[in-house]
Design an enzyme around this catalytic site. Structure first.
Site, short mmCIF file in Angstrom:
data_model
loop_
_atom_site.label_atom_id
_atom_site.label_comp_id
_atom_site.label_asym_id
_atom_site.label_seq_id
_atom_site.Cartn_x
_atom_site.Cartn_y
_atom_site.Cartn_z
N LYS A 189 0.87 -1.18 0.00
CA LYS A 189 0.00 0.00 0.00
C LYS A 189 0.90 1.22 0.00
O LYS A 189 1.98 1.19 0.59
CB LYS A 189 -0.87 0.03 1.26
CG LYS A 189 -1.95 -1.03 1.29
CD LYS A 189 -2.78 -0.88 2.55
CE LYS A 189 -3.86 -1.96 2.62
NZ LYS A 189 -4.59 -1.90 3.89
N HIS A 200 0.57 5.57 4.02
CA HIS A 200 -0.59 6.34 4.47
C HIS A 200 -0.16 7.46 5.41
O HIS A 200 0.74 7.29 6.23
CB HIS A 200 -1.57 5.41 5.18
CG HIS A 200 -2.93 6.00 5.38
ND1 HIS A 200 -3.20 6.89 6.39
CD2 HIS A 200 -4.08 5.86 4.67
CE1 HIS A 200 -4.47 7.26 6.30
NE2 HIS A 200 -5.02 6.66 5.28
N HIS A 230 0.48 7.11 9.21
CA HIS A 230 1.69 6.55 9.82
C HIS A 230 2.74 7.63 10.13
O HIS A 230 3.80 7.32 10.66
CB HIS A 230 2.31 5.48 8.91
CG HIS A 230 1.49 4.22 8.84
ND1 HIS A 230 1.48 3.30 9.86
CD2 HIS A 230 0.65 3.77 7.90
CE1 HIS A 230 0.66 2.31 9.52
NE2 HIS A 230 0.14 2.57 8.35
#
Length: 579
Positions: free
Chosen positions: A139, A142, A145
């Site tokens: 992924k 994000h 994080h």
């Protein structure tokens, strides 16, 4: 510096109260500076002496304070001793204060100022393992994080600067049923060519597509279960594809980490511990800790009464392990491999119960070292948006911070000619993100605010960078005026004394930070230092001053610059020399 004065005052107290002087070192603290006000340099709260049994606690505290203050004698170090409400104040010789604090600079050890203080003697310096960031593979990184990444980096930097051996670990979410979905989805919707061109974007698209498909297609769900089973059984085709996803992700993440100035010693992950997780379950069973619930799941009873009123599930009814089972295996693996003295997990506060259960199970299983494991929780960031709308990916936030900062710099009349304005804007933008995040208690949620965060005059990361760049420019312009020796009697104005008094507190601020692992103490100390420096720039000109005065003032400014840079680096900020 502060140690010399603490030791001198402690010796005086020791002689008067017939106690070892070490009993007073940590009881003394530097007095915080208030703008334009003259103040004492150190204070001793009498309550600390009552608590430690040095003074009786059944006597009137004010009477005790005044009696002790009257018994203490001034000398060549301490000029004034006075009693306040339950506290004794000590004012030290001004010339000696300036000499001792600023005399430590200019000897190629400027960056060590405050780090070798005797206040840190009580710290157990050993191996500290910090687990932070920990995004999920396959992924894009994000934005959620970001907090774990910068807080963990601060804790690792702080511990390392105080002499700990630090292991920086990134524990990737690289196992679980989502990889069954992704593996099955890639065989149907994936394309190796697109994977080469824009790896994480393509995996993200495949993941969205396969999730949609699985909602109404039972065959797809089954294919996902089959792929994950193949992974668990180490079938080469499935493992090879999974490894490709993992390597691609780590490469992409390292690019983002480089922008943030963050690095890791170890990239670990749940996948490393899936085999050991089954062993852990077996050990729990052998110890009689594993029970079977009504639903057929494997649980550990954590209730005080042993009545199953509070349980933690460690095994699904089909015999597969869960996230906490792999965390148990990971913790046991780490103590065997790294022999850490403490392990710190940095995650958001929603995982507080998970870590509480993790530590309880480890202790119940006889792992006494679990007492040296700690969870540092943090709150949520609200309203993180870019100009194009709700933000999802961290790179979008970093790009936006850079472009906004570049725009602000281009409009500023003080901006210098820069070799690489984009790089400077990037570093300043990231420092703005970090300071906005670190100003309050970590547990608090906060609202993200671009305008306030990027102000050059407010209490922001931009203000820290601007002050540092301005000091570097001043020192560079007056290179010829710097000297190995300086006359401390030329720095007795209140503006100079306030900076020197503030520097006295640096070791105490670092001690407070390492005790509660909160960056706000250091951030607020540095912001205050920048405000004091701004006053000094106005009131203590270097250019046009007599040579000896210019030399003394340069020593003050270069000492302040060293401490500012050192503190910024601990926070995870790269100081810029020009902006």
């Amino acid at each position: 510096m502060a140690c010399f004065f603490r030791r001198s005052i402690s010796a005086k107290l020791g002689r008067t109260l017939q106690q070892p002087e070490d009993a007073f070192i940590t009881a003394l603290s530097a007095v915080p500076v208030f703008k334009k006000q003259q103040s004492a340099d150190f204070k001793l709260p009498i309550s600390t002496l009552r608590i430690s049994g040095i003074l009786p606690s059944n006597v009137d505290i004010q009477q005790q304070t005044e009696t002790l203050a009257n018994q203490l004698r001034q000398d060549s170090v301490v000029e004034e001793i006075s009693a306040g409400p339950g506290v004794i104040h000590f004012k030290v010789n001004r010339k000696l204060l300036v000499q001792k604090v600023l005399g430590t600079f200019g000897k190629d050890e400027d960056e060590k100022f405050g780090l070798n203080s005797e206040l840190f003697k009580t710290l157990k310096r050993g191996t500290t393992l910090v687990e932070y960031s920990s995004p999920n593979i396959a992924k894009k990184f994000h934005a959620g994080h970001l907090r774990s990444t910068i807080i963990g980096n601060f804790i690792a930097n702080l511990k390392q600067s105080l002499g700990h051996h630090v292991i920086r670990m990134n524990y990737l979410g690289d196992w679980g049923m989502q990889f069954g979905l992704l593996g099955a989805g890639f065989s149907q919707f994936g394309c190796q060519e697109k994977l080469k061109q824009n790896p994480l974007q393509h995996l993200f698209e495949v993941y969205v597509q396969v999730n949609k498909e699985a909602e109404h297609n039972e065959d797809m769900k089954q294919a996902a279960r089959d792929f994950f089973r193949q992974l668990e059984q180490h079938e080469s085709e499935a493992v090879s594809l999974w490894q490709q996803f993992r390597e691609i992700t780590v490469d992409e993440y390292q690019r983002v980490y480089k922008r943030l100035g963050v690095h890791f010693d170890v990239y670990s992950g749940e996948s490393f511990h899936q085999d050991r997780a089954q062993e852990v379950v077996q050990q729990l069973q052998n110890q009689g800790l594993l029970k079977t619930s009504d639903r057929g799941t494997g649980v550990v009873d954590l209730s005080a009464a042993g009545d199953m009123s509070s349980v933690c599930t460690v095994l699904r009814s089909d015999g597969t392990t869960l996230y906490i089972t792999r965390d148990l295996a990971a913790a046991i693996d780490r103590t065997e491999k790294y022999h850490f003295d403490e392990m710190i997990y940095v995650t958001d506060k929603s995982q507080a119960n998970h870590f509480s259960q993790l530590f309880q199970i480890l202790l119940a299983a006889g792992h006494s070292w679990a007492d040296s494991c700690q969870h540092v929780p943090f709150g949520l960031v609200r309203g993180m948006k870019t100009r194009s709308g709700e933000v999802v990916f961290l790179e979008d936030v970093l790009d936006e911070a850079r472009s906004r900062m570049l725009h602000n710099m281009s409009r500023s009349t003080t901006t210098k000619e820069l070799e690489n304005p984009e790089d400077t804007a990037e570093k300043v933008g990231i420092s703005a993100l970090i300071v906005q995040d670190f100003k309050g208690p970590l547990l608090s949620d906060y609202t993200f605010d671009w305008e306030r965060m990027l102000q050059a005059q407010g209490d922001t990361g931009v203000f820290l960078q601007y002050t540092h760049a301005r000091l570097c420019s001043l020192i560079q312009r007056n290179e010829g005026a710097q000297a190995a020796i300086f006359d401390p009697s030329l720095l007795l104005e209140q503006t100079s004394i306030s900076i020197v008094q503030h520097l006295l507190r640096y070791d105490e601020v670092l001690l407070q930070s390492v005790q509660d692992l909160q960056p706000k103490h250091l951030v607020n100390f540095l912001l205050k230092l920048c405000h004091l420096i701004a006053s000094a720039h106005r009131e203590l000109p270097v250019r046009g001053s007599r040579q000896d005065v210019a030399q003394a003032r340069l020593r003050l400014f270069s000492g302040a610059c060293s401490v500012l840079a050192s503190g910024m680096r601990i926070l995870g900020i790269t100081p810029v020399d020009k902006m």
